[in-house]
Design a protein around this motif. Sequence first.
Motif, PDB file in Angstrom:
ATOM      1  N   ILE A 184      -9.755  36.056 -65.667  1.00  0.00           N
ATOM      2  CA  ILE A 184      -8.834  34.911 -65.605  1.00  0.00           C
ATOM      3  C   ILE A 184      -9.939  33.641 -65.483  1.00  0.00           C
ATOM      4  O   ILE A 184      -9.365  32.683 -66.439  1.00  0.00           O
ATOM      5  N   GLU A 185     -11.105  33.651 -65.324  1.00  0.00           N
ATOM      6  CA  GLU A 185     -11.838  32.406 -65.327  1.00  0.00           C
ATOM      7  C   GLU A 185     -12.361  32.248 -66.563  1.00  0.00           C
ATOM      8  O   GLU A 185     -12.152  31.203 -67.000  1.00  0.00           O
ATOM      9  N   ALA A 186     -12.724  33.300 -67.296  1.00  0.00           N
ATOM     10  CA  ALA A 186     -12.976  33.271 -68.503  1.00  0.00           C
ATOM     11  C   ALA A 186     -11.981  32.568 -69.801  1.00  0.00           C
ATOM     12  O   ALA A 186     -12.137  32.065 -70.516  1.00  0.00           O
ATOM     13  N   ALA A 187     -10.788  33.462 -69.092  1.00  0.00           N
ATOM     14  CA  ALA A 187      -9.758  33.148 -70.339  1.00  0.00           C
ATOM     15  C   ALA A 187      -9.366  31.721 -69.869  1.00  0.00           C
ATOM     16  O   ALA A 187      -8.918  30.706 -70.979  1.00  0.00           O
ATOM     17  N   HIS A 188      -9.468  30.817 -68.647  1.00  0.00           N
ATOM     18  CA  HIS A 188      -9.099  29.678 -68.588  1.00  0.00           C
ATOM     19  C   HIS A 188     -10.241  28.676 -69.286  1.00  0.00           C
ATOM     20  O   HIS A 188      -9.799  27.949 -70.167  1.00  0.00           O
ATOM     21  N   GLU A 189     -11.367  28.981 -69.404  1.00  0.00           N
ATOM     22  CA  GLU A 189     -12.359  28.495 -69.975  1.00  0.00           C
ATOM     23  C   GLU A 189     -12.140  28.315 -71.751  1.00  0.00           C
ATOM     24  O   GLU A 189     -12.170  27.690 -72.488  1.00  0.00           O
ATOM     25  N   VAL A 190     -11.862  29.829 -72.119  1.00  0.00           N
ATOM     26  CA  VAL A 190     -11.811  29.890 -73.609  1.00  0.00           C
ATOM     27  C   VAL A 190     -10.420  29.326 -74.032  1.00  0.00           C
ATOM     28  O   VAL A 190     -10.320  28.609 -75.165  1.00  0.00           O
ATOM     29  N   PHE A 191      -9.309  29.571 -73.258  1.00  0.00           N
ATOM     30  CA  PHE A 191      -8.055  28.807 -73.568  1.00  0.00           C
ATOM     31  C   PHE A 191      -8.385  27.146 -73.760  1.00  0.00           C
ATOM     32  O   PHE A 191      -7.470  26.694 -74.460  1.00  0.00           O
ATOM     33  N   THR A 192      -8.909  26.601 -72.813  1.00  0.00           N
ATOM     34  CA  THR A 192      -9.230  25.407 -72.719  1.00  0.00           C
ATOM     35  C   THR A 192     -10.110  24.711 -73.933  1.00  0.00           C
ATOM     36  O   THR A 192      -9.612  23.749 -74.501  1.00  0.00           O
ATOM     37  N   GLU A 193     -11.072  25.576 -74.388  1.00  0.00           N
ATOM     38  CA  GLU A 193     -11.785  25.256 -75.745  1.00  0.00           C
ATOM     39  C   GLU A 193     -11.206  25.459 -76.649  1.00  0.00           C
ATOM     40  O   GLU A 193     -11.142  24.685 -77.637  1.00  0.00           O
ATOM     41  N   LEU A 194     -10.462  26.803 -77.107  1.00  0.00           N
ATOM     42  CA  LEU A 194      -9.987  27.179 -78.252  1.00  0.00           C
ATOM     43  C   LEU A 194      -8.525  27.318 -78.306  1.00  0.00           C
ATOM     44  O   LEU A 194      -7.877  27.263 -79.644  1.00  0.00           O
ATOM     45  N   GLY A 195      -7.609  26.841 -77.433  1.00  0.00           N
ATOM     46  CA  GLY A 195      -6.292  26.990 -77.394  1.00  0.00           C
ATOM     47  C   GLY A 195      -5.708  28.422 -77.211  1.00  0.00           C
ATOM     48  O   GLY A 195      -6.390  29.392 -76.698  1.00  0.00           O
ATOM     49  N   LEU A 196      -4.468  28.608 -76.897  1.00  0.00           N
ATOM     50  CA  LEU A 196      -3.776  29.916 -76.400  1.00  0.00           C
ATOM     51  C   LEU A 196      -3.742  30.855 -77.442  1.00  0.00           C
ATOM     52  O   LEU A 196      -3.734  32.228 -77.184  1.00  0.00           O
ATOM     53  N   ASN A 197      -4.013  30.539 -78.669  1.00  0.00           N
ATOM     54  CA  ASN A 197      -4.502  31.551 -80.002  1.00  0.00           C
ATOM     55  C   ASN A 197      -5.961  32.258 -80.187  1.00  0.00           C
ATOM     56  O   ASN A 197      -6.022  33.025 -81.012  1.00  0.00           O
ATOM     57  N   ALA A 198      -6.588  31.807 -79.040  1.00  0.00           N
ATOM     58  CA  ALA A 198      -8.106  32.255 -78.792  1.00  0.00           C
ATOM     59  C   ALA A 198      -8.025  33.870 -78.944  1.00  0.00           C
ATOM     60  O   ALA A 198      -7.340  34.427 -78.375  1.00  0.00           O
ATOM     61  N   PRO A 199      -8.905  34.423 -79.692  1.00  0.00           N
ATOM     62  CA  PRO A 199      -9.235  35.881 -79.657  1.00  0.00           C
ATOM     63  C   PRO A 199      -9.267  36.475 -78.210  1.00  0.00           C
ATOM     64  O   PRO A 199     -10.134  35.935 -77.624  1.00  0.00           O
ATOM     65  N   LEU A 200      -8.734  37.502 -77.987  1.00  0.00           N
ATOM     66  CA  LEU A 200      -8.803  38.049 -76.485  1.00  0.00           C
ATOM     67  C   LEU A 200     -10.276  38.727 -76.274  1.00  0.00           C
ATOM     68  O   LEU A 200     -10.654  38.767 -75.375  1.00  0.00           O
ATOM     69  N   ASP A 201     -10.723  39.045 -77.536  1.00  0.00           N
ATOM     70  CA  ASP A 201     -11.984  39.800 -77.373  1.00  0.00           C
ATOM     71  C   ASP A 201     -13.128  38.650 -76.836  1.00  0.00           C
ATOM     72  O   ASP A 201     -14.080  39.119 -76.298  1.00  0.00           O
ATOM     73  N   VAL A 202     -13.120  37.565 -77.292  1.00  0.00           N
ATOM     74  CA  VAL A 202     -13.963  36.433 -77.050  1.00  0.00           C
ATOM     75  C   VAL A 202     -13.916  36.390 -75.597  1.00  0.00           C
ATOM     76  O   VAL A 202     -14.729  36.233 -74.617  1.00  0.00           O
TER      77      VAL A 202
END
Length: 243
Positions: A49-67
């Motif tokens: 959840i913490e990583a997803a928030h960071e990645v979604f904030t940086e790259l948007g909701l279409n960010a690759p899930l493996d990232v």
Amino acid sequence: MKMADSTDRPGGTTDTGSGSGRSGRGKDGSGAGAPVRRRDARRNRDLLIEAAHEVFTELGLNAPLDVIARRAGVGNATLYRHFPHRAALVDAVFRDQLTGTMEAGDRARAVDDAWTGLTGYLQAVFTVLATDRGTNDLMTTHLEGVESLEAVHAHNHRTMELLLERGRHQGTIRPDVTTEDVLFALAALGRAVPALTTATNPDAWRRPLALLCDSLRAAPTPPLPSPALTPGQLNDTLHHFNR
């Protein structure tokens, strides 16, 4: 890099997540490792959840899930055990944020003066949209299966409906504007906010929001806040908007 979306599944991916190689049983075969597995599972979920928030904030909701899985330090299989599709992960990440939006709506509804309630509510919403790209994507587009998003959209619609109706009755909102008029304009402006703030400054959204609000007024309008865009800033904004 494989682009994961809401239909992706791990498909045989080796799980490198924390605790993935532990046996579930103690030395005597009694299952003594179960509490450890549960602690590892909770920890991995929190990390995701913490990583997803960071990645979604940086790259948007279409960010690759493996990232997101790599950022959390776990394998793809661990991610999918906790969140079988993108919508489930998005819901877990943004549920508290969206609940905050509904709380802001409740506060606006409680204000007697409709214009004050409306402008305060929009200021609160756009402050979030300007600082969190993931929330911006979520609030200005449509993503199926996110329960908290469906709730906040319904709450937002009702909030706007009540404030506009009250404002028309009080004579501060023009009588011909509809809830759908306002929500469409707000979604369009909200979608442009990341590009605008990237190309100019973090508070650049305040001027177009004030201009939009003033278009709803049934009375003379005050001066617009903050400087107007220069031609170069407009070009830069449009360039970022298309990214």
